[in-house]
Every structure is written in structure tokens, then in C-alpha cells.
Design an enzyme around this catalytic site. Structure first.
Site, short mmCIF file in Angstrom:
data_model
loop_
_atom_site.label_atom_id
_atom_site.label_comp_id
_atom_site.label_asym_id
_atom_site.label_seq_id
_atom_site.Cartn_x
_atom_site.Cartn_y
_atom_site.Cartn_z
N TYR A 68 5.01 17.90 -52.17
CA TYR A 68 4.21 16.81 -52.76
C TYR A 68 2.72 17.15 -52.76
CZ TYR A 68 8.11 13.73 -53.56
OH TYR A 68 9.27 13.19 -54.08
N ARG A 71 2.25 19.26 -55.77
CA ARG A 71 2.26 18.44 -56.99
C ARG A 71 0.95 17.64 -57.11
NH1 ARG A 71 7.42 14.88 -57.31
NH2 ARG A 71 6.67 14.54 -59.42
N ASN A 102 5.94 7.60 -63.85
CA ASN A 102 5.18 8.75 -63.37
C ASN A 102 4.38 8.39 -62.12
OD1 ASN A 102 6.24 10.02 -65.53
ND2 ASN A 102 4.40 9.88 -66.81
N ASP A 104 1.74 10.16 -61.20
CA ASP A 104 0.35 10.61 -61.35
C ASP A 104 -0.51 9.44 -61.79
OD1 ASP A 104 0.33 10.36 -64.28
OD2 ASP A 104 1.62 12.13 -64.32
N HIS A 119 7.72 3.80 -59.80
CA HIS A 119 8.16 4.83 -58.85
C HIS A 119 7.05 5.20 -57.86
CE1 HIS A 119 11.77 6.28 -61.50
NE2 HIS A 119 11.98 5.12 -60.90
N CYS A 155 0.61 9.46 -38.30
CA CYS A 155 0.05 8.13 -38.53
C CYS A 155 -0.94 7.82 -37.41
CB CYS A 155 1.18 7.11 -38.54
SG CYS A 155 0.61 5.40 -38.59
N THR A 196 10.93 9.90 -71.56
CA THR A 196 11.79 9.72 -70.39
C THR A 196 13.24 10.06 -70.76
OG1 THR A 196 12.69 8.16 -68.77
CG2 THR A 196 11.83 7.19 -70.80
N SER A 197 13.91 10.74 -69.83
CA SER A 197 15.31 11.12 -70.06
C SER A 197 16.22 9.91 -69.93
CB SER A 197 15.73 12.20 -69.07
OG SER A 197 15.56 11.73 -67.75
N ASN A 221 10.71 11.07 -78.21
CA ASN A 221 11.21 12.12 -77.31
C ASN A 221 11.69 13.27 -78.19
OD1 ASN A 221 12.75 13.67 -75.36
ND2 ASN A 221 12.91 11.82 -74.12
P1 OAD Z 1 12.70 13.69 -66.81
O1 OAD Z 1 12.14 14.97 -66.30
O2 OAD Z 1 14.07 13.30 -66.42
O3 OAD Z 1 12.70 13.68 -68.40
C1 OAD Z 1 11.58 14.03 -69.13
C2 OAD Z 1 11.85 13.66 -70.56
O4 OAD Z 1 10.67 13.97 -71.30
C3 OAD Z 1 12.99 14.44 -71.24
O5 OAD Z 1 13.81 13.52 -71.93
C4 OAD Z 1 12.28 15.36 -72.22
O6 OAD Z 1 13.03 15.59 -73.41
C5 OAD Z 1 11.04 14.57 -72.52
N1 OAD Z 1 9.87 15.35 -72.93
C6 OAD Z 1 9.53 16.61 -72.57
N2 OAD Z 1 8.36 16.96 -73.14
C7 OAD Z 1 7.96 15.89 -73.88
C8 OAD Z 1 6.84 15.63 -74.71
N3 OAD Z 1 5.87 16.52 -74.88
N4 OAD Z 1 6.75 14.41 -75.29
C9 OAD Z 1 7.73 13.48 -75.11
N5 OAD Z 1 8.81 13.68 -74.36
C10 OAD Z 1 8.94 14.87 -73.75
O7 OAD Z 1 11.63 12.60 -66.44
P2 OAD Z 1 11.76 11.02 -66.28
O8 OAD Z 1 12.65 10.45 -67.33
O9 OAD Z 1 10.39 10.49 -66.13
O10 OAD Z 1 12.02 9.50 -60.20
O11 OAD Z 1 12.49 10.93 -64.91
C11 OAD Z 1 12.68 9.66 -64.37
C12 OAD Z 1 12.62 9.75 -62.90
O12 OAD Z 1 13.51 10.75 -62.46
C13 OAD Z 1 11.28 10.21 -62.33
O13 OAD Z 1 10.34 9.18 -62.24
C14 OAD Z 1 11.68 10.67 -60.98
C15 OAD Z 1 12.94 11.44 -61.36
O14 OAD Z 1 13.90 11.45 -60.49
C16 OAD Z 1 11.78 9.47 -58.91
O15 OAD Z 1 11.17 10.35 -58.35
C17 OAD Z 1 12.32 8.26 -58.24
#
Ligand code: OAD
Length: 251
Positions: A68, A71, A102, A104, A119, A155, A196-197, A221
Site C-alpha cells: 500500500y 501504491r 478508487n 486515490d 472503498h 498506533c 469498472t469491471s 469501458n
Molecule cells: P478493475 O481493475 O476490476 O477493472 C478496471 C476496468 O477498467 C476494466 O473493466 C477495464 O476494461 C477498464 N479500463 C481499463 N482502462 C480503461 C480506460 N482507459 N478507460 C475506461 N476503462 C478502462 O477495477 P474496478 O472495477 O475498479 O476493491 O475494481 C473494483 C474493485 O475491485 C476495486 O475498487 C478494488 C478491487 O478489488 C477493493 O479493493 C475493495
């Protein structure tokens, strides 16, 4: 892509309230690897899902805290991209809610306010045991290229390790943020799901909730996701290209 952008415009222009749900794809063009990108360096033999758990932190706190910190140092060095800036600028066109998965702060640095972080955040660590908030020293940590193991600080109140302020797998979402996200979906006319996936629940259910409640769902996406099934429009493109284009043509 041009056709779907043109088709999205009337839907956005008619909307009184747009809720944007963002995922890691929105920060990808800033240089932040998405969650499902392959890990490198010290973490090459792990899946992100194996590091982002309370069990992993209890088993090996230095491995997880080091990941972390790496990151966080990466996020502090990069800048918001045109997607973050276009989302911030949309607030001048329509009532806008921003719900992000996200961890960030790139939406905020682009000018968005009131961002709902379902998150958590890389920037709000707290005690693993007593939840007392902890503050990072100012500045950007100097992390080596491949990362490093790093013991979490204790802590100051109870001496237990400090943990990142993010939601880990198996943990509940922060109640206030999750309620605000659900409310933002109930209140909107259009739900824009970007980068988002849609694999991680409960956040992934928001576009499906929106569709069930009769809202218009638009997805941006480059890849297909389950949201295609309920989206009125899926714009196959990068957030940093599609969103500025949409914003420019919106007026
Ligand atoms: P993912 O890494 O699962 O998915 C990223 C998505 O972004 C994919 O569907 C890609 O196709 C898409 N992508 C990549 N480049 C892109 C671009 N330039 N423009 C638009 N889309 C693009 O990320 P999240 O869906 O955010 O949770 O993942 C959800 C959660 O899973 C995260 O917040 C994290 C992870 O586990 C926790 O940590 C609890």
C-alpha cells in the site's frame, strides 16, 4: 464510438441529475495500474485479491503495508487525467454525484467535490485494532522500483499496527458512503458507469439497481462487462478520450 457518443448526448442533456460511478479504469490513464493488472516487483507472485484482506495483513503486515505504501507513493506522483477533469467539469452542466471505487484522490485533485469513496482511501489510515485515525508524514514516500516490505507504524494509542484506510475483501463498505452511493443512484436520471469491471459487490450492483429503478445506464469501458446487459448504451472506448468528447459536445 462516434455513434454511441452521439446517442448518449440527448440522454445526458435531458437529465436533471447524473451519477457517475467510477472504477480503476478512470485512473489507468494517469498511470495507476488497475486492480486486475498483473503485480510486479516484490508482489509478482501474489494476486491483488490475496494482499487486500485483513487475513493477509495479520499474516504478514510488512508485505501488505509495503504494497500500500508503494501504491500511495505512485498515486502521489501522478496527476488527474482528462477523464477526471471532464467529470469535474460536468458539475457545471448538471447536478452531479460522483461515486468512486478508487482509493486515490485524483477526482478531488481534478476539482470534483463531495466524492463518495465506497472503498475508502489510501490517504486515511487507521489503527487495525482500535480504529484511531493516523496521519502520514508530509511528502511522498521514496519507494524503490520493485517496492519493499515495510513494517506498519504502531498506533500511538494502543500500539497495534496501523492499517490502510481502504476496504478489504470480506469487509463491509463504510456505512455512510454506501448509503450516500445508494441515495445518489435513487436520485439520478442517468447512471454513468466508467472504467469498472463491475465484478466486486456490492458496488457492482449499483448499475443494476439503477436499471431496475428505471434509470438510464450508460457505460464507458474499452472492454465488455456484465453492465452491458442493462446499459442503454455501452461506449467502447477509453474514459480519457470519451468523456472530454462527450463534455465538449454536451452544450
Ligand atoms: P478493475 O481493475 O476490476 O477493472 C478496471 C476496468 O477498467 C476494466 O473493466 C477495464 O476494461 C477498464 N479500463 C481499463 N482502462 C480503461 C480506460 N482507459 N478507460 C475506461 N476503462 C478502462 O477495477 P474496478 O472495477 O475498479 O476493491 O475494481 C473494483 C474493485 O475491485 C476495486 O475498487 C478494488 C478491487 O478489488 C477493493 O479493493 C475493495
Amino acid at each position: 464510438m462516434e455513434n454511441t457518443i452521439s446517442a448518449a448526448l440527448p440522454l445526458l442533456r435531458q437529465a436533471c441529475h447524473v451519477t457517475v460511478l467510477t472504477g480503476a479504469g478512470v485512473s489507468a490513464e494517469s498511470g495507476v495500474p488497475t486492480f486486475r493488472d498483473v503485480l510486479t516487483g516484490l508482489w509478482a507472485r501474489y494476486e491483488a485479491e490475496d494482499l487486500a484482506t485483513a487475513a493477509a495483513f495479520e499474516r504478514d503486515p510488512a508485505l501488505v503495508w509495503g504494497w500500500y505504501e508503494w501504491r500511495r507513493s505512485l498515486v502521489l506522483r501522478v496527476q488527474p487525467n482528462p477523464a477526471h477533469r471532464a467529470i469535474a467539469a460536468m458539475a457545471a452542466r448538471v447536478k452531479l454525484s460522483v461515486v468512486t471505487q478508487n482509493v486515490d484522490d485524483l477526482h478531488e485533485r481534478a476539482g470534483s467535490t463531495g466524492v463518495i469513496h465506497v472503498h475508502g482511501s489510501l490517504h486515511t489510515p487507521r489503527c487495525f485494532a482500535c480504529a484511531t485515525p493516523w496521519h502520514y508524514p508530509a511528502g511522498i514516500p521514496d519507494e524503490p522500483e520493485g517496492g519493499r516490505r515495510l513494517a506498519p507504524p504502531p498506533c500511538p494509542r494502543c500500539g497495534e499496527p496501523i492499517r490502510p484506510g481502504v476496504v478489504w475483501f470480506g469487509e463491509s463498505l463504510p456505512t455512510a458512503a454506501w448509503q450516500a452511493a445508494q441515495q445518489a443512484v435513487r436520485d439520478c436520471d442517468v447512471l454513468l458507469s466508467v472504467g469498472t469491471s463491475s465484478l466486486v459487490y456490492p458496488a457492482a450492483q449499483l448499475p443494476f439497481d439503477a436499471a431496475r429503478e428505471g434509470k438510464t445506464v450508460i457505460q464507458i469501458n474499452p472492454s465488455a462487462t456484465h453492465v452491458d446487459a442493462v446499459a442503454q448504451l455501452s461506449i467502447a472506448g477509453k474514459a480519457g478520450e470519451v468523456l472530454p468528447h462527450l463534455l465538449g459536445a454536451w452544450a
